[in-house]
Design an enzyme around this catalytic site. Structure first.
Site, mmCIF file in Angstrom:
data_model
loop_
_atom_site.group_PDB
_atom_site.id
_atom_site.type_symbol
_atom_site.label_atom_id
_atom_site.label_comp_id
_atom_site.label_asym_id
_atom_site.label_seq_id
_atom_site.Cartn_x
_atom_site.Cartn_y
_atom_site.Cartn_z
ATOM 1 C CE LYS A 13 -2.246 -1.111 3.797
ATOM 2 N NZ LYS A 13 -1.493 -2.351 4.105
ATOM 3 N NE ARG A 86 -4.671 -1.627 9.930
ATOM 4 C CZ ARG A 86 -3.600 -1.113 9.322
ATOM 5 N NH1 ARG A 86 -3.643 0.063 8.765
ATOM 6 N NH2 ARG A 86 -2.489 -1.799 9.295
ATOM 7 N NE ARG A 125 7.653 -2.393 6.144
ATOM 8 C CZ ARG A 125 6.348 -2.216 6.334
ATOM 9 N NH1 ARG A 125 5.622 -1.609 5.424
ATOM 10 N NH2 ARG A 125 5.772 -2.680 7.420
ATOM 11 N NE ARG A 158 6.201 -0.335 10.044
ATOM 12 C CZ ARG A 158 5.055 -0.290 9.359
ATOM 13 N NH1 ARG A 158 4.970 0.408 8.249
ATOM 14 N NH2 ARG A 158 3.997 -0.937 9.791
ATOM 15 N NE ARG A 169 1.965 -5.059 10.948
ATOM 16 C CZ ARG A 169 2.973 -4.720 10.134
ATOM 17 N NH1 ARG A 169 4.209 -5.095 10.413
ATOM 18 N NH2 ARG A 169 2.737 -3.995 9.076
HETATM 19 P P1 AP5 Z 1 4.806 -1.615 1.854
HETATM 20 O O1 AP5 Z 1 4.494 -0.808 0.646
HETATM 21 O O2 AP5 Z 1 5.548 -0.966 2.956
HETATM 22 O O3 AP5 Z 1 3.478 -2.351 2.379
HETATM 23 P P2 AP5 Z 1 2.213 -1.777 3.160
HETATM 24 O O4 AP5 Z 1 1.018 -2.462 2.565
HETATM 25 O O5 AP5 Z 1 2.210 -0.286 3.170
HETATM 26 O O6 AP5 Z 1 2.515 -2.388 4.572
HETATM 27 P P3 AP5 Z 1 2.429 -1.756 6.036
HETATM 28 O O7 AP5 Z 1 3.128 -2.776 6.898
HETATM 29 O O8 AP5 Z 1 2.963 -0.376 6.091
HETATM 30 O O9 AP5 Z 1 0.931 -1.768 6.239
HETATM 31 P P4 AP5 Z 1 0.195 -1.925 7.542
HETATM 32 O O10 AP5 Z 1 -1.145 -1.713 6.989
HETATM 33 O O11 AP5 Z 1 0.351 -3.144 8.344
HETATM 34 O O12 AP5 Z 1 0.906 -0.877 8.493
HETATM 35 P P5 AP5 Z 1 0.482 0.550 8.950
HETATM 36 O O13 AP5 Z 1 1.705 1.376 8.934
HETATM 37 O O14 AP5 Z 1 -0.728 1.020 8.204
HETATM 38 O O15 AP5 Z 1 5.616 -2.912 1.339
HETATM 39 C C1 AP5 Z 1 6.118 -3.882 2.264
HETATM 40 C C2 AP5 Z 1 7.486 -4.412 1.778
HETATM 41 O O16 AP5 Z 1 7.335 -5.134 0.555
HETATM 42 C C3 AP5 Z 1 8.509 -3.303 1.458
HETATM 43 O O17 AP5 Z 1 9.785 -3.737 1.833
HETATM 44 C C4 AP5 Z 1 8.428 -3.115 -0.064
HETATM 45 O O18 AP5 Z 1 9.649 -2.672 -0.607
HETATM 46 C C5 AP5 Z 1 8.087 -4.528 -0.520
HETATM 47 N N1 AP5 Z 1 7.199 -4.538 -1.656
HETATM 48 C C6 AP5 Z 1 6.141 -3.713 -1.895
HETATM 49 N N2 AP5 Z 1 5.506 -4.067 -3.036
HETATM 50 C C7 AP5 Z 1 6.198 -5.150 -3.525
HETATM 51 C C8 AP5 Z 1 6.021 -5.989 -4.679
HETATM 52 N N3 AP5 Z 1 5.030 -5.779 -5.554
HETATM 53 N N4 AP5 Z 1 6.886 -7.025 -4.867
HETATM 54 C C9 AP5 Z 1 7.888 -7.236 -3.979
HETATM 55 N N5 AP5 Z 1 8.112 -6.489 -2.878
HETATM 56 C C10 AP5 Z 1 7.272 -5.453 -2.657
HETATM 57 O O19 AP5 Z 1 -0.009 0.283 10.440
HETATM 58 C C11 AP5 Z 1 0.886 0.000 11.500
HETATM 59 C C12 AP5 Z 1 0.108 -0.116 12.806
HETATM 60 O O20 AP5 Z 1 -0.565 1.139 13.111
HETATM 61 C C13 AP5 Z 1 -1.036 -1.157 12.818
HETATM 62 O O21 AP5 Z 1 -0.553 -2.454 13.123
HETATM 63 C C14 AP5 Z 1 -1.937 -0.588 13.926
HETATM 64 O O22 AP5 Z 1 -1.440 -0.871 15.221
HETATM 65 C C15 AP5 Z 1 -1.853 0.927 13.715
HETATM 66 N N6 AP5 Z 1 -2.891 1.427 12.805
HETATM 67 C C16 AP5 Z 1 -2.685 1.985 11.578
HETATM 68 N N7 AP5 Z 1 -3.865 2.294 11.006
HETATM 69 C C17 AP5 Z 1 -4.833 1.922 11.876
HETATM 70 C C18 AP5 Z 1 -6.253 1.957 11.822
HETATM 71 N N8 AP5 Z 1 -6.907 2.444 10.765
HETATM 72 N N9 AP5 Z 1 -6.942 1.479 12.895
HETATM 73 C C19 AP5 Z 1 -6.295 0.997 13.971
HETATM 74 N N10 AP5 Z 1 -4.953 0.922 14.077
HETATM 75 C C20 AP5 Z 1 -4.220 1.381 13.033
#
Ligand code: AP5
Length: 219
Positions: A13, A86, A125, A158, A169
């Site tokens: 994402k 979410r 990552r 991270r 997660r």
């Molecule tokens: P990346 O692009 O970083 O993936 P992402 O989908 O953004 O993953 P996140 O881990 O950031 O999402 P998340 O939803 O768990 O975390 P968030 O920060 O929102 O890609 C991942 C890796 O793969 C990278 O190394 C990249 O280079 C590689 N990659 C990407 N695309 C690729 C491809 N096509 N092929 C190969 N490699 C690839 O949330 C963190 C925490 O915050 C949550 O756990 C929760 O505690 C809290 N939180 C956030 N939002 C909420 C909410 N709405 N409600 C409640 N709690 C929340």
């Protein structure tokens, strides 16, 4: 355009949002990035969210809803929501806030991918603490190992990308977040489904093909 990008942790994402905003000139609103910035600033919101994030659990809906509705208002024009909504409660609150403002979401993109691939992506990552650029130790390497291409900062892993936290997660995603897709389908919204297991550039090409057409319609 006003977009929602759905998908499990590690689906790509954040990676794809950065490319979407470069092409269409919108604001990237990532709930995770906003929470991490709040934590780094030592704010009350950041302190309240910390334990949930470290455990790979969701932060409470009321905190997140207030934070994200505020960010949407501040963004003004077009945006892409990443990591929000979410839960079904967050989706309902977003709908209510948009209705009050007389606005609507133009498109919902859902990145689909298997858990096994996610585990490899997240544990490999590395991110830039300065500009937020995202890399991978195998799939998306920086030019110089461990250093951000854009600003030369030292890349970091991270805390929630450790194997046991990623597993939690993923459980949380299947238990609480996957239902958001069903919520929008039930409301008659069209979901653009993208195979996120392809390479980053292939995923981008699939997303752009859909969004170019949507952008023409939205005008
Ligand atoms: P990346 O692009 O970083 O993936 P992402 O989908 O953004 O993953 P996140 O881990 O950031 O999402 P998340 O939803 O768990 O975390 P968030 O920060 O929102 O890609 C991942 C890796 O793969 C990278 O190394 C990249 O280079 C590689 N990659 C990407 N695309 C690729 C491809 N096509 N092929 C190969 N490699 C690839 O949330 C963190 C925490 O915050 C949550 O756990 C929760 O505690 C809290 N939180 C956030 N939002 C909420 C909410 N709405 N409600 C409640 N709690 C929340």
């Amino acid at each position: 355009m006003k977009l929602i990008l759905l998908g499990p942790p590690g689906a790509g994402k954040g990676t794809q949002c950065k490319r979407i905003i470069d092409r269409y000139g919108m604001t990237h609103l990532s709930s995770g990035d906003i929470l991490r910035a709040e934590r780094a600033a030592g704010s009350e919101l950041g302190r309240k969210a910390q334990a949930y994030m470290d455990a790979g659990a969701l932060a409470p809906d009321d905190l997140i809803i207030a934070m994200m509705i505020g960010a949407i208002k501040k963004a003004g024009g077009g945006y892409v929501l990443d990591g929000f909504p979410r839960t079904v409660a967050q989706a309902e609150a977003l709908d209510a806030a948009l209705a009050r403002a007389g606005e609507r979401i133009d498109g919902i993109v859902n990145l689909v991918i298997d858990d096994e691939i996610i585990m490899r992506r997240l544990t490999g990552r590395r991110s830039c603490p300065k500009c937020g650029a995202v890399y991978h130790v195998e799939n998306l390497k920086p030019k110089v190992k461990g250093v951000c291409d854009k600003d030369g900062a030292k890349l970091v892993q991270r805390d929630d990308d450790k194997t046991d936290v990623v597993a939690h997660r993923l459980k949380t995603y299947h238990k609480q977040t996957a239902a958001v897709v069903g919520y929008y389908e039930g409301a008659g919204k069209e979901i653009i489904t993208i195979d996120a297991a392809e390479s980053p550039d292939e995923v981008t090409a699939s997303i752009f093909a859909e969004l170019d057409a949507l952008n023409d319609q939205v005008g």
